[in-house]
Scaffold this motif. Structure first.
Motif, mmCIF file in Angstrom:
data_model
loop_
_atom_site.group_PDB
_atom_site.id
_atom_site.type_symbol
_atom_site.label_atom_id
_atom_site.label_comp_id
_atom_site.label_asym_id
_atom_site.label_seq_id
_atom_site.Cartn_x
_atom_site.Cartn_y
_atom_site.Cartn_z
ATOM 1 N N GLY A 1 43.843 50.675 35.233
ATOM 2 C CA GLY A 1 44.217 50.077 36.306
ATOM 3 C C GLY A 1 45.301 49.025 36.148
ATOM 4 N N ILE A 2 46.274 48.925 37.651
ATOM 5 C CA ILE A 2 47.769 48.020 37.124
ATOM 6 C C ILE A 2 47.934 47.516 38.496
ATOM 7 C CG2 ILE A 2 48.786 50.718 38.109
ATOM 8 C CD1 ILE A 2 51.187 48.858 35.588
ATOM 9 N N LEU A 3 48.240 46.040 38.217
ATOM 10 C CA LEU A 3 48.507 45.207 39.314
ATOM 11 C C LEU A 3 49.912 44.948 38.657
ATOM 12 C CD1 LEU A 3 48.073 43.504 41.920
ATOM 13 C CD2 LEU A 3 47.664 41.711 40.039
ATOM 14 N N GLY A 4 50.917 44.981 39.920
ATOM 15 C CA GLY A 4 52.569 45.054 40.058
ATOM 16 C C GLY A 4 53.005 44.087 40.556
ATOM 17 N N GLU A 5 53.688 43.577 40.465
ATOM 18 C CA GLU A 5 55.032 42.327 42.030
ATOM 19 C C GLU A 5 55.013 43.351 42.822
ATOM 20 O OE1 GLU A 5 57.688 38.712 42.768
ATOM 21 O OE2 GLU A 5 57.128 39.425 40.966
ATOM 22 N N GLU A 6 55.638 44.822 42.449
ATOM 23 C CA GLU A 6 56.590 45.162 43.620
ATOM 24 C C GLU A 6 55.159 46.103 44.587
ATOM 25 O OE1 GLU A 6 58.923 43.961 44.145
ATOM 26 O OE2 GLU A 6 59.085 42.170 42.572
ATOM 27 N N GLN A 7 54.924 46.827 43.821
ATOM 28 C CA GLN A 7 54.369 48.162 44.219
ATOM 29 C C GLN A 7 52.308 47.669 43.900
ATOM 30 O OE1 GLN A 7 55.022 51.476 42.701
ATOM 31 N NE2 GLN A 7 56.618 51.142 41.322
ATOM 32 N N GLY A 8 51.423 46.875 44.257
ATOM 33 C CA GLY A 8 50.332 46.757 44.635
ATOM 34 C C GLY A 8 49.169 47.247 43.233
ATOM 35 N N TYR A 9 47.986 47.222 43.673
ATOM 36 C CA TYR A 9 47.603 47.598 42.664
ATOM 37 C C TYR A 9 46.787 48.528 42.841
ATOM 38 C CZ TYR A 9 42.249 46.813 41.048
ATOM 39 O OH TYR A 9 41.889 47.060 40.644
ATOM 40 N N GLU A 10 46.746 49.100 41.654
ATOM 41 C CA GLU A 10 45.932 51.339 41.272
ATOM 42 C C GLU A 10 44.926 51.155 40.389
ATOM 43 O OE1 GLU A 10 47.578 55.641 39.723
ATOM 44 O OE2 GLU A 10 48.869 53.973 40.562
ATOM 45 N N PRO A 11 43.174 50.639 40.804
ATOM 46 C CA PRO A 11 42.491 50.404 39.918
ATOM 47 C C PRO A 11 42.948 51.492 38.771
ATOM 48 C CG PRO A 11 41.560 51.304 42.673
ATOM 49 C CD PRO A 11 43.399 50.589 42.394
ATOM 50 N N GLY A 12 41.858 51.321 37.838
ATOM 51 C CA GLY A 12 41.301 52.153 36.690
ATOM 52 C C GLY A 12 40.117 52.347 36.723
ATOM 53 N N THR A 13 39.646 53.319 36.203
ATOM 54 C CA THR A 13 37.850 53.454 35.801
ATOM 55 C C THR A 13 37.368 52.443 34.122
ATOM 56 O OG1 THR A 13 38.146 55.239 34.590
ATOM 57 C CG2 THR A 13 38.012 55.486 36.916
ATOM 58 N N SER A 14 38.279 52.378 33.137
ATOM 59 C CA SER A 14 38.403 51.599 31.934
ATOM 60 C C SER A 14 37.907 50.160 31.824
ATOM 61 C CB SER A 14 39.265 51.419 31.420
ATOM 62 O OG SER A 14 40.487 51.284 32.086
ATOM 63 N N GLY A 15 37.547 49.686 33.186
ATOM 64 C CA GLY A 15 37.584 47.957 32.943
ATOM 65 C C GLY A 15 38.455 46.858 32.847
ATOM 66 N N ILE A 16 40.204 48.049 32.082
ATOM 67 C CA ILE A 16 41.226 46.996 32.086
ATOM 68 C C ILE A 16 42.197 46.765 32.752
ATOM 69 C CG2 ILE A 16 42.596 46.644 29.974
ATOM 70 C CD1 ILE A 16 41.092 47.743 28.181
ATOM 71 N N THR A 17 42.737 46.231 33.237
ATOM 72 C CA THR A 17 43.879 46.286 34.225
ATOM 73 C C THR A 17 44.911 45.540 33.900
ATOM 74 O OG1 THR A 17 42.575 46.081 36.237
ATOM 75 C CG2 THR A 17 44.749 45.246 36.443
ATOM 76 N N TRP A 18 46.680 46.033 33.749
ATOM 77 C CA TRP A 18 47.472 45.776 33.324
ATOM 78 C C TRP A 18 48.630 45.121 34.961
ATOM 79 C CZ3 TRP A 18 49.225 45.931 27.945
ATOM 80 C CH2 TRP A 18 47.737 46.343 26.975
ATOM 81 N N VAL A 19 48.326 43.612 34.785
ATOM 82 C CA VAL A 19 49.280 43.258 35.223
ATOM 83 C C VAL A 19 51.219 42.157 35.377
ATOM 84 C CG1 VAL A 19 49.378 40.508 36.585
ATOM 85 C CG2 VAL A 19 47.078 41.581 35.613
ATOM 86 N N VAL A 20 51.297 43.030 36.061
ATOM 87 C CA VAL A 20 53.176 43.451 35.297
ATOM 88 C C VAL A 20 54.292 42.660 36.054
ATOM 89 C CG1 VAL A 20 52.460 45.357 34.052
ATOM 90 C CG2 VAL A 20 53.478 45.400 35.940
ATOM 91 N N ASP A 21 55.143 41.656 35.986
ATOM 92 C CA ASP A 21 55.954 41.342 36.528
ATOM 93 C C ASP A 21 57.290 41.871 35.714
ATOM 94 O OD1 ASP A 21 57.428 40.144 38.668
ATOM 95 O OD2 ASP A 21 56.659 38.279 37.716
#
Length: 285
Positions: free
Chosen positions: A80-100
């Motif tokens: 998954g990925i959570l970014g400041e400008e485009q929000g949260y997109e979930p994934g299936t691996s259990g790991i999420t990338w949090v980016v600024d």
């Protein structure tokens, strides 16, 4: 993959997997940092605003986050990925990338070199209340400083192991902080700072929470506190600070989050937390 003994928290990958995540975080942060630095025009324009006219977004914030998302889709498509400008997109691996994509956008807007790209991998969801940060990188494009950390593997600046300063009394502490973008919040924060300033060595406001926390890890600050930090502000830099020996927490026994984040050596944090709790620094507008 393992869960720390005596806990029911998120499953944590092994050491080699964490090292791989650190390497990816650094590669991402450096590539986005090069884009941000090399693509900066002589005069940067505001593309949009968020919570107030002072809370700005530039075209490069958007371009940097697009790059980070494109690379992660190629290299880690199940995450998954959570970014400041485009929000949260979930994934299936259990790991999420949090980016600024640019932490310190106002500095970037004015050509002040204190801004950074921040990239972290977490498990337990993209929320400081529940996550465990596994790996992180904070890269300052202008001067090239690169801070990295892996869970249980220490914190580094350009290969040099980092350690926070030893605890000193508040009156000998250089304390970093930051302010929100809404006028009512700023008035409340200014009142807290006005009470704190006579009690400490001095206060610094760098304009990038990620660089504040990394500066703390490198010994350039004795403590840091800030209300209103978002997950992308905290994720990578909080791990750098913790792996350098800092305590990172909130008030009233809470974890660090948007209500308050306080960081530094344990005894200094205890004193600063007591001051902030007494003044209700996590309440009000």
């Amino acid at each position: 993959m393992s869960t720390p003994e005596g806990t029911t928290g998120p499953t944590v990958p092994g050491e080699s997997a964490i090292r791989e995540l650190v390497a990816i975080a650094e590669r991402l942060a450096r590539e986005a940092g090069a884009l941000v630095l090399e693509g900066r025009p002589d005069r940067v324009e505001v593309a949009a605003t968020k919570s107030s006219p002072q809370d700005v977004v530039t075209a490069m914030d958007l371009a940097s986050e697009n790059l980070l998302r494109e690379r992660l889709a190629q290299w880690r498509p199940e995450d998954g990925i959570l970014g400041e400008e485009q929000g949260y997109e979930p994934g299936t691996s259990g790991i999420t990338w949090v980016v600024d994509p640019i932490d310190g956008t106002v500095n970037y807007l004015y050509g002040i070199p204190a801004y950074a790209v921040s990239v972290a991998a977490v498990v337990g969801g993209p929320d400081p209340a529940t996550w465990q940060v596994l790996a992180g990188c904070v890269h300052a494009p202008v001067d090239g400083r690169t801070f990295t950390a892996g869970l249980g593997q220490g914190a580094y600046q350009d290969g040099r192991r980092l350690r926070v300063n030893s605890a000193v009394p508040l009156e000998l502490s250089l304390v970093g902080t930051g302010f929100g973008y809404v006028a009512e919040r700023r008035r409340a924060q200014a009142a807290v700072v006005a009470d704190l300033l006579p009690l400490v060595r001095d206060i610094r406001r760098i304009g990038s929470a990620a660089l504040d926390l990394c500066t703390l890890a490198a010994g350039g600050l004795d403590a840091h506190f800030e209300r209103g930090l978002q997950p992308w502000d905290l994720a990578a830099a909080s791990l750098v600070a913790q792996e350098a020996g800092a305590v990172v927490r909130g008030l009233h026994g809470a974890r660090a989050g948007s209500a308050m984040a306080v960081a530094g050596p344990e005894q200094t944090v205890e004193r600063l937390v007591a001051f902030l709790e007494e003044r209700g620094a996590d309440t009000g507008p």
